[in-house]
Design an enzyme around this catalytic site. Structure first.
Site, PDB file in Angstrom:
ATOM      1  N   LEU A   1       0.844  -1.187   0.000  1.00 58.09           N
ATOM      2  CA  LEU A   1       0.000   0.000   0.000  1.00 58.09           C
ATOM      3  C   LEU A   1       0.884   1.244   0.000  1.00 58.09           C
ATOM      4  O   LEU A   1       1.584   1.528   0.985  1.00 58.09           O
ATOM      5  CB  LEU A   1      -0.922  -0.003   1.220  1.00 58.09           C
ATOM      6  CG  LEU A   1      -1.708  -1.304   1.453  1.00 58.09           C
ATOM      7  CD1 LEU A   1      -2.440  -1.251   2.794  1.00 58.09           C
ATOM      8  CD2 LEU A   1      -2.694  -1.548   0.317  1.00 58.09           C
ATOM      9  N   ASP A   2       0.838   1.987  -1.081  1.00 64.34           N
ATOM     10  CA  ASP A   2       1.733   3.118  -1.275  1.00 64.34           C
ATOM     11  C   ASP A   2       1.410   4.283  -0.337  1.00 64.34           C
ATOM     12  O   ASP A   2       0.247   4.650  -0.155  1.00 64.34           O
ATOM     13  CB  ASP A   2       1.634   3.589  -2.729  1.00 64.34           C
ATOM     14  CG  ASP A   2       2.503   4.791  -3.018  1.00 64.34           C
ATOM     15  OD1 ASP A   2       3.734   4.645  -2.936  1.00 64.34           O
ATOM     16  OD2 ASP A   2       1.954   5.870  -3.313  1.00 64.34           O
ATOM     17  N   ALA A   3       2.448   4.870   0.243  1.00 63.32           N
ATOM     18  CA  ALA A   3       2.402   6.169   0.951  1.00 63.32           C
ATOM     19  C   ALA A   3       1.169   6.344   1.826  1.00 63.32           C
ATOM     20  O   ALA A   3       0.356   7.239   1.597  1.00 63.32           O
ATOM     21  CB  ALA A   3       2.516   7.305  -0.055  1.00 63.32           C
TER      22      ALA A   3
ATOM     23  N   HIS B   1       1.073   7.579   4.636  1.00 59.51           N
ATOM     24  CA  HIS B   1       1.140   8.888   5.300  1.00 59.51           C
ATOM     25  C   HIS B   1       0.432   9.972   4.492  1.00 59.51           C
ATOM     26  O   HIS B   1       0.153  11.054   5.020  1.00 59.51           O
ATOM     27  CB  HIS B   1       2.600   9.287   5.543  1.00 59.51           C
ATOM     28  CG  HIS B   1       3.466   9.171   4.319  1.00 59.51           C
ATOM     29  ND1 HIS B   1       4.144   8.025   4.005  1.00 59.51           N
ATOM     30  CD2 HIS B   1       3.737  10.061   3.331  1.00 59.51           C
ATOM     31  CE1 HIS B   1       4.816   8.202   2.876  1.00 59.51           C
ATOM     32  NE2 HIS B   1       4.583   9.431   2.446  1.00 59.51           N
TER      33      HIS B   1
ATOM     34  N   GLU C   1       3.427   1.179   3.177  1.00 61.22           N
ATOM     35  CA  GLU C   1       4.541   2.121   3.162  1.00 61.22           C
ATOM     36  C   GLU C   1       4.100   3.336   3.946  1.00 61.22           C
ATOM     37  O   GLU C   1       3.056   3.924   3.667  1.00 61.22           O
ATOM     38  CB  GLU C   1       4.906   2.556   1.744  1.00 61.22           C
ATOM     39  CG  GLU C   1       6.076   3.534   1.730  1.00 61.22           C
ATOM     40  CD  GLU C   1       6.136   4.412   0.492  1.00 61.22           C
ATOM     41  OE1 GLU C   1       7.191   5.017   0.264  1.00 61.22           O
ATOM     42  OE2 GLU C   1       5.120   4.525  -0.222  1.00 61.22           O
TER      43      GLU C   1
ATOM     44  N   ASP D   1      11.762   2.593   6.602  1.00 64.73           N
ATOM     45  CA  ASP D   1      12.706   3.572   6.057  1.00 64.73           C
ATOM     46  C   ASP D   1      13.932   3.739   6.949  1.00 64.73           C
ATOM     47  O   ASP D   1      15.041   3.957   6.457  1.00 64.73           O
ATOM     48  CB  ASP D   1      12.016   4.926   5.886  1.00 64.73           C
ATOM     49  CG  ASP D   1      11.120   4.976   4.662  1.00 64.73           C
ATOM     50  OD1 ASP D   1      11.174   4.037   3.851  1.00 64.73           O
ATOM     51  OD2 ASP D   1      10.361   5.954   4.524  1.00 64.73           O
TER      52      ASP D   1
ATOM     53  N   GLN E   1      14.329   5.272  -3.176  1.00 70.28           N
ATOM     54  CA  GLN E   1      15.622   5.726  -2.682  1.00 70.28           C
ATOM     55  C   GLN E   1      16.669   5.820  -3.787  1.00 70.28           C
ATOM     56  O   GLN E   1      17.621   6.580  -3.674  1.00 70.28           O
ATOM     57  CB  GLN E   1      16.105   4.798  -1.555  1.00 70.28           C
ATOM     58  CG  GLN E   1      15.132   4.682  -0.394  1.00 70.28           C
ATOM     59  CD  GLN E   1      14.807   6.013   0.265  1.00 70.28           C
ATOM     60  OE1 GLN E   1      15.573   6.972   0.163  1.00 70.28           O
ATOM     61  NE2 GLN E   1      13.673   6.080   0.950  1.00 70.28           N
ATOM     62  N   VAL E   2      16.494   5.056  -4.859  1.00 71.35           N
ATOM     63  CA  VAL E   2      17.375   5.176  -6.021  1.00 71.35           C
ATOM     64  C   VAL E   2      16.813   6.215  -6.988  1.00 71.35           C
ATOM     65  O   VAL E   2      17.478   7.187  -7.347  1.00 71.35           O
ATOM     66  CB  VAL E   2      17.529   3.813  -6.734  1.00 71.35           C
ATOM     67  CG1 VAL E   2      18.363   3.974  -8.012  1.00 71.35           C
ATOM     68  CG2 VAL E   2      18.183   2.794  -5.804  1.00 71.35           C
ATOM     69  N   GLY E   3      15.569   6.035  -7.401  1.00 71.33           N
ATOM     70  CA  GLY E   3      14.998   6.852  -8.464  1.00 71.33           C
ATOM     71  C   GLY E   3      14.743   8.296  -8.098  1.00 71.33           C
ATOM     72  O   GLY E   3      14.627   9.149  -8.994  1.00 71.33           O
TER      73      GLY E   3
END
EC number: 3.2.1.141
Length: 607
Positions: free
Chosen positions: A258-260, A262, A296, A321, A391-393
């Site tokens: 589940l994205d973001a 927050h 997330e 994180d 964290q990469v993109g």
């Protein structure tokens, strides 16, 4: 109420759409037998009509108040893109062969996050199937697909999706995704799907034409928030909760990421996430399936993980994180942004102990106290990584960790990740030390939107020295640079790194109770930048020790007591693992000092 086009075995199709403010709703069926059917209003602003003689693949549009025509907000397939007609899908036509498949416990997950478009040269679901034996041999037990809900164009991370129920056409569409999941289960791989319930993308987002799916009472980084707590929010909540059940039921997904969370704003007495977990648990029980919900969240709020019976929201796990930031800051010594809160070996020790590093203390980056207690949560509730798409993109140039450090540091980071007590997640290519970047890319058709995206990326990195060289998100080259290079796993240091990850997977597979933190004791040596953990007890059937040197100098350390004998399982500094060489013997004993090369770890078993 389940929205969308429900095709039955007798050729009839029930169309259901939510449009509470419409005075008239019609469905226009396209093709040789073109028809316009009046829909009838039912409860709570829903409209329905049952049409006869409908075939799979039939295109259709909804006509609102006799004027605007729009694709179905719950379209299962957009074969011609986000602006064109929806297509009816016959979910019963696919023949599954995974009847004997049983999902793993989270404790047994080793997750591999991938982007469908960049994982293979072809960039399709079919092409992923060809790599499944490779993933299984690596020791992966679960693949995680970045979002596959229909987005504009052919190139996108997936977080600009605008049809949450539709499978991206350029990846292969509904049947090819089902074939991918079926094949994964045949290879012993679970499938996690990344879903986005906090926003929709800007292009092709027609939900506002149907009803109050969004509210300006709350604002997200992507604009107005999804309406989860204002008037008419019950139906909006149902739209997204039914979407979760849709992926689990029709596509046999084993878990959803589940994205973001927050960025999900809900002041209701029962939070959306709590209602979602309740409905998913109910489905899993009725279907006799084990499914997982992984959130997330950037809030360090353990309430997400606690059972609903204890006042929590009942998620099965979350991305951590703090673990990533602790490792990254130690390896790169970067101090900008949130990395200023990390960089000490004792931070990583706390992450090993509790899951979160920030559990209520002051954060310099946030200028306030942050987080709450997480030490009572089991280790399998934390999915950890040293690299992921964000964290990469979301770096200026999309550099991977190995490009920011070196080979020895990358091996040490691999050891930290895979020998942690948590659920490890690799980002595609990490296992062999891929150096190609993973950059942000889109393929919008609206030139004004394209320019806005370009401008936004430049402004985001305006304080960085490299800001002038921000890759063009719209350029095909940006997407092509982000693809994996599949010749590398068989070459030099890449082959060595791949073998090391396989060794870690074997260790996790063969040593019992790996995620049981009650068997673990962690200490750190600040002056030497050393982290040491012991694992012993009946649950793990033995005694194990790991020492990790994060400093850029070799360090001497006393590890063993008199009379103890330890067998070295792996030392990353050895020539066999491409290291500079190590003085550690196969058997170590006594109280003498051991010399550990810089950026090196060693893992032992007592004999």
């Amino acid at each position: 109420m389940i929205p969308g086009a429900d095709l039955r075995s007798d050729g009839s199709c029930l169309f259901t759409v939510w449009a509470p403010f419409a005075k008239q709703m019609q469905v226009r069926l396209l093709g040789d037998d073109e028809r316009v059917l009046d829909m009838y209003r039912i409860e709570k602003g829903y409209w329905q009509i049952e049409a006869n003689d409908v075939k799979a693949g039939t295109r259709y549009l909804y006509r609102i108040d006799g004027e605007e025509e729009r694709p179905d907000p719950a379209s299962n397939f957009q074969p011609d893109g986000v602006h064109e007609a929806s297509a009816v899908v016959d979910h019963a036509a696919f023949h599954w062969s995974d009847q004997n498949w049983r999902n793993y416990d989270l404790a047994d997950y080793i997750v591999y996050e991938l982007h469908t478009g960049c994982f293979t040269p072809e960039g399709t679901f079919e092409a992923i199937i060809e790599k499944m034996r490779y993933l299984r041999d690596l020791g992966i037990t679960a693949i995680e697909l970045m979002p596959v809900a229909q987005f504009p164009g052919e190139r996108n991370w997936g977080y600009d999706g605008v049809f949450p129920y539709a499978v991206q056409n350029s990846y292969g569409g509904p049947d090819k995704l089902k074939r991918l999941v079926d094949a994964a289960h045949d290879h012993g791989l679970a499938v996690v799907l990344d879903v986005v319930y906090n926003h929709l993308g800007p292009e092709g987002n027609y939900l506002r034409d149907f009803g109050p799916y969004f509210t300006d009472r709350h604002v997200t980084p992507w604009g107005d928030a999804v309406n989860l707590d204002q008037a008419y929010s019950d139906e909006v909540r149902d739209y997204f909760i039914e979407n979760a059940l849709y992926w689990l039921h029709f596509y046999h997904m084993d878990a959803l990421r589940l994205d973001a969370l927050h960025a999900i704003f809900d002041m209701s007495a029962t939070h959306f996430v709590e209602e979602l977990t309740k409905r998913v648990d109910r489905y899993a029980e009725s279907a006799d399936r084990r499914v997982h919900l992984i959130g997330e969240s950037a809030l360090n709020n353990a309430r997400l993980l606690r059972p609903r019976s204890e006042g929590g929201y009942g998620l099965d796990a979350q991305w951590s994180d703090d673990f990533h930031h602790s490792v990254h800051a130690l390896m790169t010594e970067e101090e900008f942004g949130y990395y200023q809160d990390y960089g000490r070996v004792e931070d990583l020790a706390k992450a090993f102990d509790e899951g979160y590093v920030y559990t209520g203390q002051y954060s310099k980056f946030r200028k306030r106290k942050f987080g709450n207690h997480s030490g009572d949560r089991p280790a399998e509730q934390f999915v950890v990584c040293t690299q992921n798409h964000d964290q990469v993109g979301n770096r200026v140039h999309g550099e991977r960790l190995i490009d920011l450090t070196d080979f020895e540091s990358a091996k040490l980071a691999a050891g930290v990740l895979m020998l942690s007590p948590f659920v490890p997640m690799l980002f595609m290519g990490q296992e062999y030390g891929e150096e190609s970047p993973f950059q942000y890319f889109v393929s919008h058709s609206d030139e004004k939107l394209v320019e806005a995206v370009r401008k936004g990326r430049k402004e985001e990195f305006s304080t960085f020295k490299q800001a002038q060289g921000v890759p063009d998100p719209q350029a095909v080259e940006t997407f092509e640079r982000s693809k994996l290079n599949w010749e590398k796993p068989e070459q030099g240091e890449h082959k060595t790194m791949l073998s090391l990850y396989k060794k870690f997977a074997e260790i996790r597979r063969t040593i019992p109770a790996w995620v049981d933190r009650s068997t673990q004791n962690v200490t750190s040596m600040k002056d030497k930048q050393i982290l040491i953990w012991h694992r012993e007890g009946d649950a793990c059937e033995g005694r194990y020790l790991c020492v990790m040197n994060f400093s850029k100098h070799e360090q001497k350390v006393r590890l063993f007591e008199d009379g103890e004998r330890w067998r070295k399982i792996v030392c990353s500094g050895e020539n066999a693992w491409g290291g500079p060489g190590s003085e550690l013997g196969e058997i170590c004993e006594g109280r003498g000092e051991l010399t550990l090369p810089e950026r090196c770890f060693a893992f032992f078993e007592m004999i």
